[in-house]
Design a protein around this motif. Structure first.
Motif, mmCIF file in Angstrom:
data_model
loop_
_atom_site.group_PDB
_atom_site.id
_atom_site.type_symbol
_atom_site.label_atom_id
_atom_site.label_comp_id
_atom_site.label_asym_id
_atom_site.label_seq_id
_atom_site.Cartn_x
_atom_site.Cartn_y
_atom_site.Cartn_z
ATOM 1 N N THR A 1 40.703 13.885 -32.220
ATOM 2 C CA THR A 1 40.406 14.363 -30.865
ATOM 3 C C THR A 1 41.343 15.521 -30.583
ATOM 4 O OG1 THR A 1 39.767 12.140 -30.156
ATOM 5 C CG2 THR A 1 40.282 13.725 -28.419
ATOM 6 N N PHE A 2 40.776 16.596 -30.047
ATOM 7 C CA PHE A 2 41.573 17.773 -29.736
ATOM 8 C C PHE A 2 41.082 18.381 -28.431
ATOM 9 C CE2 PHE A 2 38.141 18.951 -32.585
ATOM 10 C CZ PHE A 2 37.557 20.035 -31.953
ATOM 11 N N THR A 3 41.948 19.185 -27.832
ATOM 12 C CA THR A 3 41.561 19.927 -26.633
ATOM 13 C C THR A 3 41.500 21.404 -26.997
ATOM 14 O OG1 THR A 3 43.868 20.099 -25.920
ATOM 15 C CG2 THR A 3 42.567 18.287 -24.995
ATOM 16 N N ARG A 4 40.567 22.067 -26.354
ATOM 17 C CA ARG A 4 40.413 23.514 -26.518
ATOM 18 C C ARG A 4 41.042 24.202 -25.323
ATOM 19 N NH1 ARG A 4 36.291 25.440 -30.006
ATOM 20 N NH2 ARG A 4 35.134 23.781 -31.033
ATOM 21 N N ASP A 5 41.167 25.511 -25.408
ATOM 22 C CA ASP A 5 41.600 26.279 -24.237
ATOM 23 C C ASP A 5 40.700 25.907 -23.075
ATOM 24 O OD1 ASP A 5 43.485 27.576 -25.785
ATOM 25 O OD2 ASP A 5 42.278 29.383 -26.073
ATOM 26 N N GLY A 6 41.254 25.763 -21.912
ATOM 27 C CA GLY A 6 40.462 25.399 -20.750
ATOM 28 C C GLY A 6 40.374 23.897 -20.562
ATOM 29 N N GLN B 1 37.276 17.356 -27.320
ATOM 30 C CA GLN B 1 36.239 17.035 -28.297
ATOM 31 C C GLN B 1 36.785 16.067 -29.333
ATOM 32 O OE1 GLN B 1 35.177 21.297 -29.236
ATOM 33 N NE2 GLN B 1 33.125 20.391 -29.174
ATOM 34 N N THR B 2 35.889 15.207 -29.828
ATOM 35 C CA THR B 2 36.253 14.257 -30.878
ATOM 36 C C THR B 2 35.230 14.351 -31.997
ATOM 37 O OG1 THR B 2 37.230 12.753 -29.258
ATOM 38 C CG2 THR B 2 36.663 11.820 -31.404
ATOM 39 N N TYR B 3 35.726 14.471 -33.220
ATOM 40 C CA TYR B 3 34.860 14.523 -34.391
ATOM 41 C C TYR B 3 35.456 13.674 -35.513
ATOM 42 C CZ TYR B 3 32.438 18.613 -32.478
ATOM 43 O OH TYR B 3 31.705 19.470 -31.693
ATOM 44 N N ARG B 4 34.571 13.072 -36.298
ATOM 45 C CA ARG B 4 34.977 12.421 -37.544
ATOM 46 C C ARG B 4 34.714 13.437 -38.653
ATOM 47 N NH1 ARG B 4 36.609 7.791 -38.890
ATOM 48 N NH2 ARG B 4 35.898 6.769 -36.993
ATOM 49 N N ILE B 5 35.660 13.574 -39.572
ATOM 50 C CA ILE B 5 35.537 14.528 -40.665
ATOM 51 C C ILE B 5 34.920 13.797 -41.860
ATOM 52 C CG2 ILE B 5 36.773 16.072 -42.217
ATOM 53 C CD1 ILE B 5 38.831 16.416 -39.914
ATOM 54 N N GLY C 1 28.841 13.669 -33.439
ATOM 55 C CA GLY C 1 30.287 13.500 -33.508
ATOM 56 C C GLY C 1 30.893 13.524 -34.899
ATOM 57 N N SER C 2 30.218 14.128 -35.860
ATOM 58 C CA SER C 2 30.809 14.240 -37.199
ATOM 59 C C SER C 2 30.642 15.666 -37.713
ATOM 60 C CB SER C 2 30.176 13.236 -38.163
ATOM 61 O OG SER C 2 28.793 13.459 -38.291
ATOM 62 N N ILE C 3 31.679 16.156 -38.383
ATOM 63 C CA ILE C 3 31.639 17.502 -38.943
ATOM 64 C C ILE C 3 32.016 17.451 -40.422
ATOM 65 C CG2 ILE C 3 32.045 18.742 -36.784
ATOM 66 C CD1 ILE C 3 35.017 18.974 -37.597
ATOM 67 N N SER C 4 31.533 18.402 -41.161
ATOM 68 C CA SER C 4 31.811 18.494 -42.586
ATOM 69 C C SER C 4 33.263 18.891 -42.828
ATOM 70 C CB SER C 4 30.895 19.541 -43.222
ATOM 71 O OG SER C 4 31.317 19.833 -44.532
ATOM 72 N N TYR C 5 33.819 18.351 -43.878
ATOM 73 C CA TYR C 5 35.199 18.682 -44.228
ATOM 74 C C TYR C 5 35.361 20.154 -44.619
ATOM 75 C CZ TYR C 5 34.318 18.808 -49.294
ATOM 76 O OH TYR C 5 33.882 19.134 -50.550
ATOM 77 N N VAL C 6 34.272 20.856 -44.900
ATOM 78 C CA VAL C 6 34.359 22.276 -45.231
ATOM 79 C C VAL C 6 34.112 23.172 -44.015
ATOM 80 C CG1 VAL C 6 33.788 21.922 -47.665
ATOM 81 C CG2 VAL C 6 31.968 22.436 -46.029
ATOM 82 N N SER C 7 33.889 22.571 -42.850
ATOM 83 C CA SER C 7 33.682 23.372 -41.642
ATOM 84 C C SER C 7 34.992 24.043 -41.241
ATOM 85 C CB SER C 7 33.171 22.488 -40.498
ATOM 86 O OG SER C 7 34.204 21.623 -40.062
ATOM 87 N N PRO C 8 34.914 25.165 -40.552
ATOM 88 C CA PRO C 8 36.144 25.859 -40.136
ATOM 89 C C PRO C 8 37.073 24.977 -39.296
ATOM 90 C CG PRO C 8 34.255 27.308 -39.897
ATOM 91 C CD PRO C 8 33.708 25.947 -40.233
ATOM 92 N N ILE C 9 36.525 24.180 -38.402
ATOM 93 C CA ILE C 9 37.379 23.319 -37.565
ATOM 94 C C ILE C 9 38.096 22.292 -38.429
ATOM 95 C CG2 ILE C 9 37.392 21.541 -35.765
ATOM 96 C CD1 ILE C 9 35.159 23.065 -34.371
#
Length: 160
Positions: free
Chosen positions: A101-106, A110-114, A125-133
């Motif tokens: 879980t992280f906060t962005r500017d403002g 957001q919470t994502y599982r890698i 709620g899931s992102i690829s381990y190769v995504s920029p984030i």
């Protein structure tokens, strides 16, 4: 081969039933346990769809209906063959399989599982381990900040 020796209505009919293969990523095929199970289920569904299409009597219609499942069978068989099961993460840094879980500017939170590429679904709620984030957050701990583009992200929680 000339269509005169096939049961196809035309060369166009034959060509439209041959779908190009789904692209295979150049990255290692890392998967979570849930991702491995999902790939196996998708492969089973593709087999069932192919078997159902094989029962269609009209040869042209059978080829049309079998084209998608056949392409999926090739893709999923290869993805399962190359899958590298990654054990659940331990520790207190962002790693494959962790939920971060992280906060962005403002202040937007957001919470994502890698996860692996095939199991990534940002809307769920899931992102690829190769995504920029995921790449930017990898190895970081709670309280760490990273800059991604013009955004600053601050990690506020990591759960395994």
């Amino acid at each position: 081969m000339s269509v005169a020796f096939t049961k196809e209505d035309s060369a166009e009919t034959a060509a439209e039933t041959q779908l190009p293969d789904r692209p295979i990523s150049v990255h290692p095929n890392l998967v979570t346990a849930a991702g491995m199970k999902a790939l196996a289920q998708q492969l089973d569904q593709a087999r069932q769809a192919y078997e159902a299409a094989s029962l269609v009597e009209d040869v042209n219609e059978r080829r049309r209906q079998a084209a998608g499942p056949l392409r999926d069978l090739r893709y999923l068989t290869e993805r399962l063959r190359t899958a590298q099961l990654v054990p659940a993460p331990t520790g207190d840094t962002v790693a494959f399989g962790a939920e971060v879980t992280f906060t962005r500017d403002g202040g937007r939170r957001q919470t994502y599982r890698i996860v692996g590429e095939d199991e990534a679904d940002p809307a769920a709620g899931s992102i690829s381990y190769v995504s920029p984030i995921a790449r930017a957050l990898a190895g970081k701990a709670v309280g760490d900040s990273v800059t991604l583009g013009e955004q600053d992200l601050e990690i506020v929680d990591i759960s395994q």
